[in-house]
Structures are given as C-alpha cells and as structure tokens.
Design a protein around this motif. Structure first.
Motif, PDB file in Angstrom:
ATOM      1  N   CYS A  87       0.836  -1.205   0.000  1.00 44.85           N
ATOM      2  CA  CYS A  87       0.000   0.000   0.000  1.00 44.85           C
ATOM      3  C   CYS A  87       0.872   1.258   0.000  1.00 44.85           C
ATOM      4  O   CYS A  87       2.072   1.199   0.243  1.00 44.85           O
ATOM      5  CB  CYS A  87      -0.904  -0.004   1.228  1.00 44.85           C
ATOM      6  SG  CYS A  87      -2.004  -1.431   1.303  1.00 44.85           S
ATOM      7  N   SER A  88       0.237   2.387  -0.256  1.00 45.30           N
ATOM      8  CA  SER A  88       0.974   3.650  -0.341  1.00 45.30           C
ATOM      9  C   SER A  88       1.634   4.035   0.980  1.00 45.30           C
ATOM     10  O   SER A  88       2.609   4.790   0.982  1.00 45.30           O
ATOM     11  CB  SER A  88       0.049   4.784  -0.798  1.00 45.30           C
ATOM     12  OG  SER A  88      -0.982   4.990   0.152  1.00 45.30           O
ATOM     13  N   ASP A  89       1.132   3.511   2.107  1.00 40.30           N
ATOM     14  CA  ASP A  89       1.761   3.779   3.403  1.00 40.30           C
ATOM     15  C   ASP A  89       2.814   2.723   3.758  1.00 40.30           C
ATOM     16  O   ASP A  89       3.264   2.643   4.889  1.00 40.30           O
ATOM     17  CB  ASP A  89       0.696   3.879   4.503  1.00 40.30           C
ATOM     18  CG  ASP A  89      -0.037   2.569   4.753  1.00 40.30           C
ATOM     19  OD1 ASP A  89       0.220   1.569   4.036  1.00 40.30           O
ATOM     20  OD2 ASP A  89      -0.889   2.542   5.664  1.00 40.30           O
ATOM     21  N   GLY A 108     -10.828   1.653  -5.201  1.00 37.55           N
ATOM     22  CA  GLY A 108     -11.552   1.866  -3.957  1.00 37.55           C
ATOM     23  C   GLY A 108     -12.994   1.399  -4.046  1.00 37.55           C
ATOM     24  O   GLY A 108     -13.893   2.005  -3.461  1.00 37.55           O
ATOM     25  N   PRO A 131     -15.336   1.104  -0.295  1.00 35.68           N
ATOM     26  CA  PRO A 131     -14.806   2.291   0.376  1.00 35.68           C
ATOM     27  C   PRO A 131     -14.388   2.091   1.833  1.00 35.68           C
ATOM     28  O   PRO A 131     -13.571   2.847   2.347  1.00 35.68           O
ATOM     29  CB  PRO A 131     -15.930   3.315   0.271  1.00 35.68           C
ATOM     30  CG  PRO A 131     -17.128   2.587  -0.179  1.00 35.68           C
ATOM     31  CD  PRO A 131     -16.692   1.284  -0.773  1.00 35.68           C
ATOM     32  N   ASP A 132     -14.911   1.080   2.499  1.00 32.91           N
ATOM     33  CA  ASP A 132     -14.547   0.831   3.891  1.00 32.91           C
ATOM     34  C   ASP A 132     -13.438  -0.205   4.050  1.00 32.91           C
ATOM     35  O   ASP A 132     -13.104  -0.588   5.171  1.00 32.91           O
ATOM     36  CB  ASP A 132     -15.777   0.380   4.689  1.00 32.91           C
ATOM     37  CG  ASP A 132     -16.825   1.479   4.781  1.00 32.91           C
ATOM     38  OD1 ASP A 132     -16.450   2.666   4.768  1.00 32.91           O
ATOM     39  OD2 ASP A 132     -18.026   1.141   4.858  1.00 32.91           O
ATOM     40  N   TYR A 167      -9.609  -2.010   3.862  1.00 35.33           N
ATOM     41  CA  TYR A 167      -8.271  -1.621   4.327  1.00 35.33           C
ATOM     42  C   TYR A 167      -7.513  -0.820   3.273  1.00 35.33           C
ATOM     43  O   TYR A 167      -6.866   0.177   3.577  1.00 35.33           O
ATOM     44  CB  TYR A 167      -7.478  -2.879   4.711  1.00 35.33           C
ATOM     45  CG  TYR A 167      -6.088  -2.581   5.222  1.00 35.33           C
ATOM     46  CD1 TYR A 167      -5.892  -2.242   6.548  1.00 35.33           C
ATOM     47  CD2 TYR A 167      -4.983  -2.626   4.382  1.00 35.33           C
ATOM     48  CE1 TYR A 167      -4.627  -1.949   7.039  1.00 35.33           C
ATOM     49  CE2 TYR A 167      -3.714  -2.340   4.850  1.00 35.33           C
ATOM     50  CZ  TYR A 167      -3.547  -1.999   6.179  1.00 35.33           C
ATOM     51  OH  TYR A 167      -2.293  -1.703   6.656  1.00 35.33           O
ATOM     52  N   THR A 168      -7.604  -1.239   2.027  1.00 29.76           N
ATOM     53  CA  THR A 168      -6.792  -0.615   0.982  1.00 29.76           C
ATOM     54  C   THR A 168      -7.397   0.678   0.417  1.00 29.76           C
ATOM     55  O   THR A 168      -6.684   1.448  -0.219  1.00 29.76           O
ATOM     56  CB  THR A 168      -6.557  -1.584  -0.191  1.00 29.76           C
ATOM     57  OG1 THR A 168      -7.821  -2.017  -0.700  1.00 29.76           O
ATOM     58  CG2 THR A 168      -5.739  -2.784   0.249  1.00 29.76           C
ATOM     59  N   ALA A 169      -8.677   0.919   0.643  1.00 30.36           N
ATOM     60  CA  ALA A 169      -9.335   2.092   0.032  1.00 30.36           C
ATOM     61  C   ALA A 169      -8.633   3.398   0.387  1.00 30.36           C
ATOM     62  O   ALA A 169      -8.457   4.270  -0.469  1.00 30.36           O
ATOM     63  CB  ALA A 169     -10.803   2.149   0.440  1.00 30.36           C
ATOM     64  N   GLY A 170      -8.209   3.535   1.625  1.00 32.14           N
ATOM     65  CA  GLY A 170      -7.522   4.753   2.053  1.00 32.14           C
ATOM     66  C   GLY A 170      -6.020   4.677   1.941  1.00 32.14           C
ATOM     67  O   GLY A 170      -5.322   5.589   2.395  1.00 32.14           O
ATOM     68  N   ARG A 171      -5.513   3.622   1.330  1.00 26.70           N
ATOM     69  CA  ARG A 171      -4.065   3.431   1.222  1.00 26.70           C
ATOM     70  C   ARG A 171      -3.640   3.245  -0.228  1.00 26.70           C
ATOM     71  O   ARG A 171      -2.684   2.557  -0.528  1.00 26.70           O
ATOM     72  CB  ARG A 171      -3.647   2.209   2.050  1.00 26.70           C
ATOM     73  CG  ARG A 171      -3.821   2.408   3.535  1.00 26.70           C
ATOM     74  CD  ARG A 171      -3.601   1.107   4.307  1.00 26.70           C
ATOM     75  NE  ARG A 171      -3.558   1.320   5.735  1.00 26.70           N
ATOM     76  CZ  ARG A 171      -4.613   1.390   6.518  1.00 26.70           C
ATOM     77  NH1 ARG A 171      -5.822   1.280   6.004  1.00 26.70           N
ATOM     78  NH2 ARG A 171      -4.485   1.570   7.813  1.00 26.70           N
ATOM     79  N   ARG A 172      -4.387   3.838  -1.134  1.00 30.75           N
ATOM     80  CA  ARG A 172      -4.084   3.740  -2.560  1.00 30.75           C
ATOM     81  C   ARG A 172      -3.069   4.797  -2.952  1.00 30.75           C
ATOM     82  O   ARG A 172      -3.004   5.849  -2.318  1.00 30.75           O
ATOM     83  CB  ARG A 172      -5.366   3.923  -3.376  1.00 30.75           C
ATOM     84  CG  ARG A 172      -6.326   2.794  -3.182  1.00 30.75           C
ATOM     85  CD  ARG A 172      -7.609   2.982  -3.946  1.00 30.75           C
ATOM     86  NE  ARG A 172      -8.416   3.998  -3.285  1.00 30.75           N
ATOM     87  CZ  ARG A 172      -9.203   4.852  -3.913  1.00 30.75           C
ATOM     88  NH1 ARG A 172      -9.337   4.824  -5.198  1.00 30.75           N
ATOM     89  NH2 ARG A 172      -9.889   5.741  -3.240  1.00 30.75           N
TER      90      ARG A 172
END
Length: 96
Positions: free
Chosen positions: A11-13, A34, A37-38, A40-45
């Motif tokens: 992931c991006s993080d 995404g 949306p909920d 794990y990866t949706a907010g780490r793209r």
C-alpha cells in the motif's frame, strides 16, 4: 478445477495487504479504484501487487492466506523477495 490466488499488495503507506481471490485481475482493479470504500486498501491507494501464487484448491488458498497474514513484516518481505532461506530463519523463535 477453478484457480484461486493468494496475493500481497504493498500500500501507499508501505503496509502490506494479503488477500485471496478467484479473479486476480478484477480484484486488483477493485483495490485500485476503492470499489469497497470501507476496506483496508481504500484509504491506502495506490496499491502495488508485489506477490501472488496460484492454487487449484480454494481451501488450501484460504489456509495459506491466513498463514501469511500472521507473518511479520520481515517474513512477508522475504516471501516477496523470493528469499526462501530467509523464510525458514524468520520462522525460528528467538531465545534471548
């Protein structure tokens, strides 16, 4: 027999996500967009596919996914890098 895949995304993080699917292309697209949306990866793209392996037995694929999810970051990186000797050494317990 239907093919299944166990895969690892970076992931991006810089965290790792481990999953299992029967359609790797579609699943990767859903991670990248995404679609869930909920998740794990949706907010780490964006995410990057760094490892995958194929199975003909879905039960074995799920078992392998669960096993890899429990591994340390170092052990996952040894798998990603193809360092199979390192996998063995990282599996040993340390007694200090």
């Amino acid at each position: 027999m239907k093919q299944s895949f166990v895969y690892v995304l970076k992931c991006s993080d810089s965290s790792y996500y481990v999953g299992v699917t029967s359609d790797l292309t579609t699943r990767l697209f859903r991670h990248q967009t995404g679609f869930y949306p909920d998740s794990y990866t949706a907010g780490r793209r964006p995410v990057e596919l760094v490892f995958y392996c194929e199975f003909t037995d879905i039960a074995l694929a799920i078992q392998t996914e669960k096993q890899i999810k429990k591994w340390s970051r170092l052990k996952k990186e040894a798998l990603i890098n193809g360092d199979f000797d390192g996998l063995v050494n990282l599996a040993k317990k340390r007694f200090d």
